[in-house]
Design a protein around this motif. Sequence first.
Motif, PDB file in Angstrom:
ATOM      1  N   ARG A   1       0.817  -1.205   0.000  1.00 58.38           N
ATOM      2  CA  ARG A   1       0.000   0.000   0.000  1.00 58.38           C
ATOM      3  C   ARG A   1       0.859   1.267   0.000  1.00 58.38           C
ATOM      4  NH1 ARG A   1      -3.761  -0.686   4.647  1.00 58.38           N
ATOM      5  NH2 ARG A   1      -3.279   1.330   5.574  1.00 58.38           N
ATOM      6  N   PHE A   2       1.956   1.236   0.781  1.00 63.65           N
ATOM      7  CA  PHE A   2       2.818   2.424   0.882  1.00 63.65           C
ATOM      8  C   PHE A   2       3.811   2.533  -0.260  1.00 63.65           C
ATOM      9  CE2 PHE A   2       1.216   2.603   5.181  1.00 63.65           C
ATOM     10  CZ  PHE A   2       1.227   3.949   5.473  1.00 63.65           C
ATOM     11  N   GLN A   3       3.947   1.464  -1.037  1.00 66.96           N
ATOM     12  CA  GLN A   3       4.918   1.460  -2.141  1.00 66.96           C
ATOM     13  C   GLN A   3       6.333   1.771  -1.631  1.00 66.96           C
ATOM     14  OE1 GLN A   3       3.932   1.619  -5.806  1.00 66.96           O
ATOM     15  NE2 GLN A   3       1.933   0.912  -5.134  1.00 66.96           N
ATOM     16  N   GLY A   4       6.749   1.130  -0.529  1.00 70.03           N
ATOM     17  CA  GLY A   4       8.110   1.367  -0.012  1.00 70.03           C
ATOM     18  C   GLY A   4       8.112   1.439   1.509  1.00 70.03           C
ATOM     19  N   GLU A   5       8.906   2.377   2.057  1.00 72.23           N
ATOM     20  CA  GLU A   5       9.032   2.503   3.511  1.00 72.23           C
ATOM     21  C   GLU A   5       7.685   2.796   4.174  1.00 72.23           C
ATOM     22  OE1 GLU A   5      11.366   2.028   5.937  1.00 72.23           O
ATOM     23  OE2 GLU A   5      12.290   0.996   4.241  1.00 72.23           O
ATOM     24  N   ILE A   6       7.420   2.103   5.273  1.00 72.87           N
ATOM     25  CA  ILE A   6       6.221   2.376   6.066  1.00 72.87           C
ATOM     26  C   ILE A   6       6.666   3.277   7.223  1.00 72.87           C
ATOM     27  CG2 ILE A   6       4.339   1.333   7.386  1.00 72.87           C
ATOM     28  CD1 ILE A   6       5.251  -1.355   5.938  1.00 72.87           C
ATOM     29  N   PRO A   7       6.083   4.465   7.378  1.00 70.71           N
ATOM     30  CA  PRO A   7       6.568   5.377   8.438  1.00 70.71           C
ATOM     31  C   PRO A   7       6.409   4.777   9.848  1.00 70.71           C
ATOM     32  CG  PRO A   7       5.067   6.508   6.924  1.00 70.71           C
ATOM     33  CD  PRO A   7       4.981   5.056   6.611  1.00 70.71           C
ATOM     34  N   GLU A   8       7.486   4.862  10.638  1.00 71.78           N
ATOM     35  CA  GLU A   8       7.494   4.461  12.062  1.00 71.78           C
ATOM     36  C   GLU A   8       6.968   3.039  12.295  1.00 71.78           C
ATOM     37  OE1 GLU A   8       6.010   7.464  14.766  1.00 71.78           O
ATOM     38  OE2 GLU A   8       6.481   9.027  13.277  1.00 71.78           O
ATOM     39  N   LEU A   9       7.310   2.144  11.402  1.00 72.27           N
ATOM     40  CA  LEU A   9       6.825   0.762  11.517  1.00 72.27           C
ATOM     41  C   LEU A   9       7.463   0.039  12.703  1.00 72.27           C
ATOM     42  CD1 LEU A   9       5.393  -1.796  10.322  1.00 72.27           C
ATOM     43  CD2 LEU A   9       7.575  -2.262   9.167  1.00 72.27           C
ATOM     44  N   SER A  10       6.657  -0.636  13.481  1.00 71.06           N
ATOM     45  CA  SER A  10       7.212  -1.591  14.438  1.00 71.06           C
ATOM     46  C   SER A  10       6.245  -2.749  14.592  1.00 71.06           C
ATOM     47  CB  SER A  10       7.487  -0.922  15.794  1.00 71.06           C
ATOM     48  OG  SER A  10       6.311  -0.871  16.548  1.00 71.06           O
ATOM     49  N   ALA A  11       6.806  -3.906  14.886  1.00 66.53           N
ATOM     50  CA  ALA A  11       5.956  -5.070  15.147  1.00 66.53           C
ATOM     51  C   ALA A  11       6.493  -5.718  16.393  1.00 66.53           C
ATOM     52  CB  ALA A  11       6.031  -6.033  13.974  1.00 66.53           C
ATOM     53  N   LYS A  12       5.624  -5.946  17.373  1.00 73.04           N
ATOM     54  CA  LYS A  12       6.174  -6.628  18.548  1.00 73.04           C
ATOM     55  C   LYS A  12       5.221  -7.657  19.140  1.00 73.04           C
ATOM     56  CE  LYS A  12       5.658  -3.335  22.440  1.00 73.04           C
ATOM     57  NZ  LYS A  12       4.794  -3.689  23.337  1.00 73.04           N
ATOM     58  N   ARG A  13       5.871  -8.673  19.656  1.00 68.73           N
ATOM     59  CA  ARG A  13       5.167  -9.694  20.418  1.00 68.73           C
ATOM     60  C   ARG A  13       5.067  -9.213  21.855  1.00 68.73           C
ATOM     61  NH1 ARG A  13       2.930 -13.861  17.482  1.00 68.73           N
ATOM     62  NH2 ARG A  13       4.196 -14.168  15.624  1.00 68.73           N
ATOM     63  N   PRO A  14       4.108  -9.676  22.621  1.00 72.14           N
ATOM     64  CA  PRO A  14       4.060  -9.269  24.023  1.00 72.14           C
ATOM     65  C   PRO A  14       5.333  -9.723  24.742  1.00 72.14           C
ATOM     66  CG  PRO A  14       2.461 -10.999  23.571  1.00 72.14           C
ATOM     67  CD  PRO A  14       3.009 -10.577  22.259  1.00 72.14           C
ATOM     68  N   SER A  15       5.906  -8.835  25.571  1.00 64.79           N
ATOM     69  CA  SER A  15       7.094  -9.218  26.319  1.00 64.79           C
ATOM     70  C   SER A  15       6.671 -10.134  27.473  1.00 64.79           C
ATOM     71  CB  SER A  15       7.778  -7.973  26.890  1.00 64.79           C
ATOM     72  OG  SER A  15       6.943  -7.395  27.866  1.00 64.79           O
ATOM     73  N   LEU A  16       7.653 -10.748  28.098  1.00 65.63           N
ATOM     74  CA  LEU A  16       7.347 -11.590  29.256  1.00 65.63           C
ATOM     75  C   LEU A  16       6.634 -10.755  30.314  1.00 65.63           C
ATOM     76  CD1 LEU A  16       7.618 -14.374  30.549  1.00 65.63           C
ATOM     77  CD2 LEU A  16       9.835 -13.666  31.461  1.00 65.63           C
TER      78      LEU A  16
END
Lengths: 284, 263
Positions: A256-271
């Motif tokens: 959709r963004f055709q390149g860099e996604i601004p401020e992208l992060s993906a995280k799993r829940p921490s312990l």
Amino acid sequence: MSTVISVSGLQKSYGTNRAVAGVDLEIRQGEIFALLGPNGAGKTTTVEILEGFRHRDGGTVSVLGFDPATRGGAAQSWRDRIGIVLQSTHDAGDLTVLESVTHFAGYYTNPKNPREVLDLVGLSDKADSLGRTLSGGQRRRLDVALGIIGSPELIFLDEPTTGFDPEARRAFWGLIRKLRDEGATILLTTHYLDEAEALADRVAVINHGKIIEVSTPANLGGRATALATVSWREGGLLRTQETDSPTKFIAELSARFQGEIPELSAKRPSLEDIYLRMIGSEHE
Amino acid sequence: MSKPTALSIGIQRGGLEIKQFMRQRESVVFTMLFPLILLAIFGSVFSDSIAEGVTFSQYFVAGMVASGLVNTGFQQLAIMIPVERDFGTLKRLRGTPMPASSYFIGKAILVTVSMLIQVILLLAAGVAFFGVDLPASANKWFTLFALVVLGSACSTILGIAFSNVPKSGRGASAVVSPVVIILQFFSGVFFIFTSLPAWMQQVAAIFPLKWMTQGMRSVFLPDSFAAREVAGNWETTRTFAIIGAWLIVGLIWAMRSFKWERS
């Protein structure tokens, strides 16, 4: 693997307060086992019963094949095989580090070499300093040195890195792993979830005197399969999406963004997230 | 490697206790010099003789050695052990294979050694500055030695037992010191025992300090003074029996009530 600590149906009350209300635990030889729980959850009481400091009201307990409630000569032979690192102490201020460790070595049948132990905990250059001149972190390392001088098969560590700076904590973790690799079993209680994650082979969460779950840090509370949270900025707003397939979702975003996604992060829940969720749900 | 015994660990603990004690300069000065200072004050205030050839200092030295036993053992330990309890020293020891008896033996060694040093200093100063006469026969020297050793043991174990009474290290001194001071007055440490009121004498006779003081009088005073005692003689056998009985009472009391942790 053989079992080092075996607890079933453990009970202990103080007046009307049921501090420990039926705890079951199996701790295996050679593992680092972390016991997590909020203050007042029954953590300290459980550990102190295992250490032989407190009597239980009910249930069965076996530590290295021995009931810690037993007294007398048999208890002394049992204590010869365990090492206890208590929470903060301020004793032996008038003895040098080496004097303290050498003296404690005299209590055990098969002690380690005091100088080697000081090397191991990183206190060699403080060997001739008086206890009262040590910093908080050095003091804690002396506590550990005194706890392991007897070549214990089982080590109890109570909040071992409270007051450490980040570098000292890393060094300390290395030491604990080394002791495990030499064959010792370690029961750790800690408030630091990152410490449990870094060190523990298995963790148990205790609350209201009961064990809620026992698992590996990676799997606790369904963490491995929990939804991931993806966040990014779009149209000036920070957006988030929970998903069970983050790779696919990000690929779609990327298209959709055709390149860099601004401020992208993906995280799993921490312990810590998982832990707080478990403790929180227990509060209701 | 062989398993260490309670006695061998106890002896090691004794060495360690002495080392730690010697490094606390204030407590060394207080314990060792306080009896000398008292002797100096009393020796100067009461410079008269209480009988032909016997100065008050001579009478007082007996009281000082006896109350040294109580100060060095009972008082010191009943104040020191609650502090060790607060600091976690005792809990840490409880978690090791060290037998409880080794801890007690270590304390007894500390008390006996500091007591012997104290007696030597007191006698040296007494002879040098206050005209104190040393015990007159080998027999009396032996009694002195036996009283110091048995008295140290008795005082140690009662101090350990009493260490459970103060709630914390901070308040220990306030609880322990009045007990000691009252006992000293009642037991004839500062005054001539037979000049105290009869009821005081009777109360004092229950406790070991009165007997330690009387035993020390038998060591430092001429035998002609035996007639001035309550019973008309030194009652040496009874003295040792009563101190020994208190040792046993203290042992049972300490074994039953000793706490490794502040509750």
